[in-house]
Design an enzyme around this catalytic site. Structure first.
Site, PDB file in Angstrom:
ATOM      1  N   ASP A  61      -5.471 -33.427  50.128  1.00 45.49           N
ATOM      2  CA  ASP A  61      -6.641 -34.167  49.635  1.00 45.49           C
ATOM      3  C   ASP A  61      -7.832 -33.217  49.759  1.00 45.49           C
ATOM      4  OD1 ASP A  61      -8.427 -36.156  48.846  1.00 45.49           O
ATOM      5  OD2 ASP A  61      -8.720 -36.837  50.911  1.00 45.49           O
ATOM      6  N   GLU A 121      -4.287 -34.247  45.167  1.00 48.72           N
ATOM      7  CA  GLU A 121      -5.089 -35.260  44.481  1.00 48.72           C
ATOM      8  C   GLU A 121      -5.941 -34.597  43.410  1.00 48.72           C
ATOM      9  OE1 GLU A 121      -6.902 -38.577  46.670  1.00 48.72           O
ATOM     10  OE2 GLU A 121      -8.799 -37.958  45.778  1.00 48.72           O
ATOM     11  N   ASP A 161      -8.968 -38.909  55.987  1.00 47.70           N
ATOM     12  CA  ASP A 161      -8.615 -37.726  55.191  1.00 47.70           C
ATOM     13  C   ASP A 161      -7.125 -37.409  55.336  1.00 47.70           C
ATOM     14  OD1 ASP A 161     -11.220 -37.138  54.150  1.00 47.70           O
ATOM     15  OD2 ASP A 161     -11.780 -36.337  56.102  1.00 47.70           O
TER      16      ASP A 161
END
Length: 198
Positions: A43, A103, A176
């Site tokens: 991410d 992502e 996260d």
């Protein structure tokens, strides 16, 4: 001239002596079981890149490692970019990772934010490319849909769902880290094992 329906075409095929065995090649069938192996989830963010390494086997997923690459405000942008690449390379050395899920960048109105996020993603992707890792990208809505079943789920809902389905994941992991875990899980849920039928 009217087009013939599939039913009529098939009937003519059978009447002319054709059978399914006349097909030139064996069809590919997708095994609905998820793939087994180790998946890296990323991410990306300039000052808070989430990382997760999961191992999947059968219908069980286990979180092997997760962390966040955090950098203080005193770090310049280029310093963060270099550290993301260096730290990710270390993880790629520590685990036998062949597949990664990242992502996708979300739409942002501020061009400065877009540039910074793009730089962080580029740094992470470059480290994986240099190690020969297969990279797969997924948009945020698809990730949440795959894991929670709802594309507008909150980060907290996403983490709570992962705690229930991933061994080793707890409510103590940061948002996260859970986001990175969700990216990896999305790839696991979406990728199937193709094989040829006999």
């Amino acid at each position: 001239m009217a087009r013939k329906s599939n039913g009529k075409l098939w009937a003519e095929f059978v009447r002319s002596g054709g059978t399914a065995k006349n097909r030139a090649s064996t069809p590919e069938r997708v095994d609905r079981r998820p793939m087994d192996g180790i998946i890296l989830g990323v991410d990306p963010s300039l000052r808070g890149t989430g990382i997760a390494v999961i191992e999947t086997k059968g219908r069980q997923a286990t979180l092997l490692h997760s962390e966040v690459f955090r950098f203080p405000p005193s770090y310049k942008t280029e310093g963060c970019i270099g550290e993301i690449s260096r730290r990710l390379d270390k993880i790629l050395q520590d685990f036998p990772i062949k597949v990664a899920a990242v992502e996708e960048a979300i739409y942002v109105q501020n061009y400065r934010t877009a540039l910074v996020l793009g730089a962080a993603r580029g740094s992470a992707i470059a480290a994986m490319v240099l190690r020969g890792v297969e990279i797969n990208e997924y948009p945020p809505l698809r990730i949440k849909q795959a894991v929670v079943g709802y594309g507008r789920a909150s980060k907290e809902q996403l983490r709570s769902t992962l705690v229930q389905m991933v061994a080793g994941a707890t409510e103590k992991i940061s948002l996260d880290e859970s986001d990175a875990t969700a990216v990896a899980m999305c790839h696991w849920f979406t990728t199937k094992r193709p094989h040829i039928t006999s």
